[in-house]
Motif scaffolding. Structure first.
Motif, PDB file in Angstrom:
ATOM      1  N   PHE A 360       0.807  -1.204   0.000  1.00 30.62           N
ATOM      2  CA  PHE A 360       0.000   0.000   0.000  1.00 30.62           C
ATOM      3  C   PHE A 360       0.847   1.262   0.000  1.00 30.62           C
ATOM      4  O   PHE A 360       0.328   2.371   0.128  1.00 30.62           O
ATOM      5  N   SER A 361       2.192   1.101  -0.112  1.00 32.79           N
ATOM      6  CA  SER A 361       3.052   2.280  -0.147  1.00 32.79           C
ATOM      7  C   SER A 361       3.240   2.730  -1.593  1.00 32.79           C
ATOM      8  O   SER A 361       2.928   1.990  -2.511  1.00 32.79           O
ATOM      9  N   LYS A 362       3.774   3.927  -1.755  1.00 30.65           N
ATOM     10  CA  LYS A 362       3.929   4.479  -3.113  1.00 30.65           C
ATOM     11  C   LYS A 362       5.059   3.798  -3.869  1.00 30.65           C
ATOM     12  O   LYS A 362       5.061   3.782  -5.106  1.00 30.65           O
ATOM     13  N   THR A 363       6.062   3.316  -3.139  1.00 24.38           N
ATOM     14  CA  THR A 363       7.180   2.642  -3.802  1.00 24.38           C
ATOM     15  C   THR A 363       7.439   1.304  -3.121  1.00 24.38           C
ATOM     16  O   THR A 363       7.009   1.081  -1.977  1.00 24.38           O
TER      17      THR A 363
ATOM     18  N   LEU B 154     -18.575   3.718  -3.965  1.00 20.69           N
ATOM     19  CA  LEU B 154     -17.372   4.309  -3.381  1.00 20.69           C
ATOM     20  C   LEU B 154     -17.230   4.012  -1.889  1.00 20.69           C
ATOM     21  O   LEU B 154     -16.169   3.572  -1.437  1.00 20.69           O
ATOM     22  N   ILE B 155     -18.292   4.228  -1.124  1.00 19.96           N
ATOM     23  CA  ILE B 155     -18.178   4.034   0.331  1.00 19.96           C
ATOM     24  C   ILE B 155     -17.809   2.592   0.657  1.00 19.96           C
ATOM     25  O   ILE B 155     -16.810   2.343   1.352  1.00 19.96           O
ATOM     26  N   PRO B 156     -18.584   1.609   0.177  1.00 17.52           N
ATOM     27  CA  PRO B 156     -18.195   0.232   0.512  1.00 17.52           C
ATOM     28  C   PRO B 156     -16.840  -0.172  -0.072  1.00 17.52           C
ATOM     29  O   PRO B 156     -16.117  -0.959   0.540  1.00 17.52           O
ATOM     30  N   LEU B 157     -16.464   0.344  -1.236  1.00 16.09           N
ATOM     31  CA  LEU B 157     -15.140   0.020  -1.801  1.00 16.09           C
ATOM     32  C   LEU B 157     -14.037   0.546  -0.895  1.00 16.09           C
ATOM     33  O   LEU B 157     -13.041  -0.144  -0.635  1.00 16.09           O
ATOM     34  N   VAL B 158     -14.198   1.776  -0.401  1.00 10.67           N
ATOM     35  CA  VAL B 158     -13.175   2.369   0.463  1.00 10.67           C
ATOM     36  C   VAL B 158     -13.121   1.617   1.794  1.00 10.67           C
ATOM     37  O   VAL B 158     -12.035   1.336   2.316  1.00 10.67           O
ATOM     38  N   VAL B 159     -14.285   1.248   2.323  1.00 15.33           N
ATOM     39  CA  VAL B 159     -14.311   0.505   3.587  1.00 15.33           C
ATOM     40  C   VAL B 159     -13.606  -0.837   3.419  1.00 15.33           C
ATOM     41  O   VAL B 159     -12.806  -1.263   4.264  1.00 15.33           O
ATOM     42  N   ASP B 160     -13.871  -1.507   2.320  1.00 13.58           N
ATOM     43  CA  ASP B 160     -13.258  -2.813   2.063  1.00 13.58           C
ATOM     44  C   ASP B 160     -11.748  -2.679   1.891  1.00 13.58           C
ATOM     45  O   ASP B 160     -10.964  -3.447   2.449  1.00 13.58           O
ATOM     46  N   GLU B 161     -11.331  -1.692   1.088  1.00 17.20           N
ATOM     47  CA  GLU B 161      -9.904  -1.471   0.867  1.00 17.20           C
ATOM     48  C   GLU B 161      -9.215  -1.078   2.155  1.00 17.20           C
ATOM     49  O   GLU B 161      -8.098  -1.513   2.444  1.00 17.20           O
ATOM     50  N   ASN B 162      -9.882  -0.265   2.970  1.00 15.33           N
ATOM     51  CA  ASN B 162      -9.318   0.150   4.249  1.00 15.33           C
ATOM     52  C   ASN B 162      -9.112  -1.055   5.164  1.00 15.33           C
ATOM     53  O   ASN B 162      -8.107  -1.141   5.875  1.00 15.33           O
ATOM     54  N   ALA B 163     -10.056  -1.986   5.115  1.00 18.58           N
ATOM     55  CA  ALA B 163      -9.914  -3.194   5.940  1.00 18.58           C
ATOM     56  C   ALA B 163      -8.682  -3.984   5.509  1.00 18.58           C
ATOM     57  O   ALA B 163      -7.925  -4.496   6.342  1.00 18.58           O
ATOM     58  N   SER B 176      -1.489   2.978  10.743  1.00 17.14           N
ATOM     59  CA  SER B 176      -1.527   4.408  10.459  1.00 17.14           C
ATOM     60  C   SER B 176      -2.952   4.922  10.644  1.00 17.14           C
ATOM     61  O   SER B 176      -3.908   4.263  10.220  1.00 17.14           O
ATOM     62  N   PRO B 177      -3.141   6.084  11.275  1.00 16.01           N
ATOM     63  CA  PRO B 177      -4.497   6.639  11.412  1.00 16.01           C
ATOM     64  C   PRO B 177      -5.033   7.179  10.087  1.00 16.01           C
ATOM     65  O   PRO B 177      -6.196   7.537   9.994  1.00 16.01           O
ATOM     66  N   PHE B 178      -4.164   7.241   9.071  1.00 18.35           N
ATOM     67  CA  PHE B 178      -4.582   7.813   7.790  1.00 18.35           C
ATOM     68  C   PHE B 178      -4.784   6.750   6.725  1.00 18.35           C
ATOM     69  O   PHE B 178      -4.699   7.029   5.541  1.00 18.35           O
ATOM     70  N   SER B 179      -5.080   5.516   7.185  1.00 16.03           N
ATOM     71  CA  SER B 179      -5.243   4.429   6.216  1.00 16.03           C
ATOM     72  C   SER B 179      -6.426   4.692   5.294  1.00 16.03           C
ATOM     73  O   SER B 179      -6.435   4.227   4.152  1.00 16.03           O
ATOM     74  N   VAL B 180      -7.426   5.428   5.776  1.00 10.73           N
ATOM     75  CA  VAL B 180      -8.582   5.715   4.928  1.00 10.73           C
ATOM     76  C   VAL B 180      -8.165   6.531   3.716  1.00 10.73           C
ATOM     77  O   VAL B 180      -8.643   6.304   2.597  1.00 10.73           O
ATOM     78  N   GLN B 186      -6.123   4.329  -3.394  1.00  9.02           N
ATOM     79  CA  GLN B 186      -6.039   3.043  -4.105  1.00  9.02           C
ATOM     80  C   GLN B 186      -7.309   2.805  -4.909  1.00  9.02           C
ATOM     81  O   GLN B 186      -7.264   2.353  -6.063  1.00  9.02           O
ATOM     82  N   VAL B 187      -8.450   3.073  -4.287  1.00 15.30           N
ATOM     83  CA  VAL B 187      -9.727   2.859  -4.963  1.00 15.30           C
ATOM     84  C   VAL B 187      -9.848   3.794  -6.167  1.00 15.30           C
ATOM     85  O   VAL B 187     -10.313   3.396  -7.237  1.00 15.30           O
ATOM     86  N   PHE B 188      -9.398   5.024  -5.995  1.00 13.02           N
ATOM     87  CA  PHE B 188      -9.472   6.000  -7.083  1.00 13.02           C
ATOM     88  C   PHE B 188      -8.612   5.553  -8.269  1.00 13.02           C
ATOM     89  O   PHE B 188      -9.017   5.649  -9.421  1.00 13.02           O
ATOM     90  N   SER B 189      -7.409   5.054  -7.971  1.00 12.64           N
ATOM     91  CA  SER B 189      -6.503   4.668  -9.059  1.00 12.64           C
ATOM     92  C   SER B 189      -7.004   3.437  -9.798  1.00 12.64           C
ATOM     93  O   SER B 189      -6.662   3.225 -10.955  1.00 12.64           O
ATOM     94  N   ALA B 190      -7.849   2.634  -9.138  1.00 10.49           N
ATOM     95  CA  ALA B 190      -8.351   1.423  -9.786  1.00 10.49           C
ATOM     96  C   ALA B 190      -9.764   1.618 -10.347  1.00 10.49           C
ATOM     97  O   ALA B 190     -10.411   0.648 -10.722  1.00 10.49           O
ATOM     98  N   ARG B 191     -10.209   2.870 -10.426  1.00 10.64           N
ATOM     99  CA  ARG B 191     -11.622   3.106 -10.771  1.00 10.64           C
ATOM    100  C   ARG B 191     -12.001   2.632 -12.168  1.00 10.64           C
ATOM    101  O   ARG B 191     -13.146   2.301 -12.416  1.00 10.64           O
ATOM    102  N   GLY B 192     -11.045   2.556 -13.067  1.00 12.27           N
ATOM    103  CA  GLY B 192     -11.384   2.149 -14.430  1.00 12.27           C
ATOM    104  C   GLY B 192     -11.259   0.648 -14.667  1.00 12.27           C
ATOM    105  O   GLY B 192     -11.642   0.150 -15.731  1.00 12.27           O
TER     106      GLY B 192
END
Lengths: 527, 232
Positions: A360-363, B154-163, B176-180, B186-192
């Motif tokens: 999950f990191s950038k690199t 989006l919401i369930p995808l982010v929740v799943d990815e966060n898990a 990390s507290p910023f995993s969301v 990650q979800v945004f980059s895989a949107r297509g």
């Protein structure tokens, strides 16, 4: 026909082309197996042949419908319901509802997963997901099937089923192009193609490949037990033809009373010795439940100074057990202990079935370094440890890459490098050699040997039992979320009964040794 | 105790809401959103909560699943609520903050119900059918269907990815507290990816069919929610 004519392809961010001037032609009723080391362009060739990518040079002509199956079944999935996933292509083809239901059900039944039709795809094991992807591919009745190392994540039993389905399709007229990192997949191919550095290095029969030290050396295969066995039977007159199966080899050995002679060439290894354990990792009465399905049911397992293999058929709970042991999955009952106390996060290194989920990191550098700075055991700097670990796993050149752009094998090596750098007290690895070439597999073996030299417990879930059999102290079998046989490492090299009773396909070498009546040298299997 | 089912996945059950046309459920979402925003009294909120409770019951979604869906965004919801409460500091501000948090939770609940009872392919089919009439005015209007499907999920995808990310971080011994934020990226980059996979397998839109009376009732229920939220 699929005609690939002098194709070339290169990624924008790479300086060298991954494929250059490669040609091949796939006809109906034939299977071509493409072998080659990691980075030789196998996956790109498969994607070009299937029309998923366009070549930079040359051309690809397809005369018929093509279905594609990649090594990561999740990549092509569009639905979260198994039946929906299999029926999707049929609906797109405009078939009636009745026809869609009939063909989808038939495909699911053919792949042995009709009972999963109303399950969520995300709750299946990797093997089961691959079977769903195969069912979706065969449901549309394609003229050609392009497979990119589909066996990498399969357990032995599922692999046998998939191999049979593929052979049946070839005999029914489908042309199959398959890339593989495993030599034995070329066994029943009509033609074998070797890729090297993006070029078509060689093409011929499996018999010719097996007879050439030079060609096998290019694949990095020199003394693997399965290669020795295949050469031995070839020497005795067995000829590898289209759709040859391991069962054909067993029959040949039986019919010609060759078992003792062949078995002498593949004597069992001494296996892994045990001493005083540095650490002991245990699952104590552990259970994991999804909805109403018990993925793990009150399982207890202790591993000290040992390398323990875990095997089981698709959906038996092997990956769930690995994730639970490593603390990657919360338990619904019981606990995980390290040295008698509840395990603290980070003390067990873990490689999951899908390494992409752990990057999950950038690199790659960031992924390997994650969590290291908090380690109180650190003697050197984080950078030094990252560089050393990357070098040990052969991925120094990938450190500044985005993990999402790596191949699945490279992603696996990146996660393993993270474990190497973490210096954990135990390791739990789920199919660590899946999709790796011989050089990559050798690096993983050396990494495990380093851990074992420190008497650390190592647990390996594997669908390719042959890969680790010589190194195992012990092997446990799983079925329906519970532990079955728990066997000594020597017993599982010579007896098929523990495998068969738990629904696991025994490796070919074990079947041959069992035919020869080779007994165990140590304690018997205990159920 | 059974584990809370992975959020972000369609729940393969047979419930009344599973049988409802996806177009009706998609149409209901903005109506529910308007009703939640329009609610201006505790009775209005109670109406929305009651509607959510009925929807969850009909869909077989348990309160624990809603809690699991909301938890990753809990910090954000809390920050927004606190900002509302403190700018300017007053009892009215505190009530404003609480009502904002409640609105977000209620709307998340409706989104979860739709995702739990509708497969991704049903969603994209529905958006294609809803956008098809616009194709006469806007060329390639149906091209927005994959993006709208992604937004709905989006919401369930982010929740799943966060898990997945928090599990991977836990194994490395540091959370990390910023995993969301990482999960969202990650979800945004895989949107297509899903849309590309569908196109590769020959997807070219859905066959048109009429909605049933029961499907229209869901839309009517959404309108009724708005009316009640405004007048109560």
């Amino acid at each position: 026909m699929i005609k690939v004519e002098k194709v070339g392809f290169g990624f924008a961010e790479a300086s060298e082309r991954i494929l250059d001037d490669v040609s091949l032609a796939l006809e109906p009723y034939e299977r071509i197996c493409v072998l080659g080391p990691t980075g030789s362009g196998k996956t790109v060739l498969a994607e070009l042949a299937a029309g998923l990518r366009a070549p930079d040079a040359g051309s690809v002509d397809r005369d018929g419908t093509v279905a594609y199956l990649g090594h990561d079944p999740r990549a092509g999935m569009v639905s979260t319901l198994v039946f929906d996933e299999v029926a999707f292509g049929l609906r797109c083809a405009g078939l009636s509802g009745k026809a869609v239901k009939g063909r989808a059900t038939a495909a699911l039944r053919r792949c042995g997963i009709n009972h999963l039709a109303h399950s969520s795809t995300s709750e299946l094991s990797a093997s089961q997901q691959q079977l769903v992807a195969l069912a979706a591919a065969i449901a549309v009745d394609p003229d050609f099937l392009v497979l990119d190392d589909p066996f990498a994540l399969l357990d032995g039993t599922s692999a046998k089923l998939v191999a049979t389905i593929i052979d049946d399709m070839v005999q029914a007229g489908v042309g199959v192009l398959e890339t593989s990192s495993a030599l034995e997949r070329a066994m029943g191919a009509d033609r074998t193609v070797l890729l090297g550095a993006g070029h078509r290095a060689w093409s011929g029969s499996f018999d010719d490949l097996l007879a050439s030290d030079e060609l096998l050396g290019r694949l990095g295969i020199t003394d693997a037990a399965d290669m020795v066995l295949l050469r031995a039977v070839s020497h005795e007159g067995f000829r590898f033809a289209s759709c040859t199966k391991p069962d054909d080899i067993i029959s040949f050995i039986k019919d010609n009373n060759l078992a003792p002679r062949i078995a002498r060439s593949i004597t069992p290894a001494r296996g892994d010795a045990t001493f005083t354990p540095a650490h002991k990792i245990s699952l104590v009465d552990a259970s994991v439940v999804y909805g109403t399905h018990a993925a793990l049911g009150n399982v207890s397992l202790s591993v000290g100074d040992e390398l323990v293999l875990v095997a089981g058929p698709a959906g038996s709970g092997t990956s769930t057990l690995a994730a639970a042991l490593a603390g990657a999955l919360p338990l619904d009952g019981g606990e995980v202990q390290l040295d008698g106390e509840r395990i603290r996060p980070g003390r067990a290194g873990y490689l999951g079935g899908f390494p992409k989920d752990q990057l999950f990191s950038k690199t790659v550098r960031g992924a390997i370094a994650y969590g290291l700075e908090d380690s109180s055991k650190r003697g050197g700097t984080v950078d030094t440890d990252v560089t050393h670990a990357a070098g040990a796993l052969g991925i120094t050149g990938l450190l500044d890459r985005d993990p999402r752009t790596l191949s699945s094998g490279e992603q696996r090596l990146a996660v393993l490098a993270g474990i190497e750098a973490l210096r954990p007290d135990a390791a739990v690895l789920d199919n660590p050699c899946a999709g790796l070439d011989a050089a990559g597999r050798a690096r993983v073996h050396r990494m495990v040997q380093r851990m074992r030299s420190k008497h650390l417990p190592v647990i390996i879930v594997t669908g390719d039992v042959e890969e680790w059999l010589a190194d195992a102290s012990r092997m446990v079998f799983m079925r329906d979320g519970a532990l079955g046989y728990d066997c000594d490492g020597g017993a599982v090299q010579t007896r098929t009964q523990p495998y068969v009773s738990c629904g696991v396909e025994p490796p070919l070498t074990v079947s041959v040794r069992s035919l020869a009546g080779m007994g165990t040298r140590r304690r018997d299997a205990r159920g | 105790m059974a584990k809370v089912r992975i959020i972000g996945s369609y729940q393969p059950e047979r419930t009344p809401l599973h049988g409802v046309d996806a177009r009706a459920k998609i149409a209901f979402l903005p109506l529910a959103g308007i009703a939640v925003i329009a609610a201006h009294s505790w009775i209005g909120f109670a109406v929305c909560l009651a509607a959510l409770a009925i929807a969850m019951l009909l869909a077989g979604v348990r309160p624990m699943q809603l809690a699991a869906a909301v938890r990753p965004c809990g910090i954000l919801i809390g920050i927004l609520a606190v900002l509302c409460a403190l700018i300017p500091p007053s009892w009215a501000g505190i009530l404003r903050g609480i009502s904002l948090a409640v609105r977000i939770i209620i709307f998340t609940g409706f989104v979860l119900v739709v995702n739990a009872t509708t497969t991704p392919t049903q969603l994209i089919d529905a958006y294609n059918l809803l956008l098809a009439p616009l194709a006469r005015l806007v060329p390639n209007a149906t091209g927005a269907a994959p993006a709208l499907t992604w937004l709905t999920r989006l919401i369930p995808l982010v929740v799943d990815e966060n898990a997945r990310i928090t599990a991977a971080q836990a194994v490395r011994g540091r959370q990390s507290p910023f995993s969301v934020a990482t999960a969202l990226a990650q979800v945004f980059s895989a949107r297509g990816d899903a849309a590309a996979a569908m196109a590769r397998r020959g997807y070219a839109g859905a066959a048109a069919h009429r909605m049933r009376v029961a499907d229209w009732l869901i839309v009517v229920a959404g309108v009724a929610m708005i009316v009640l939220s405004v007048i109560l």
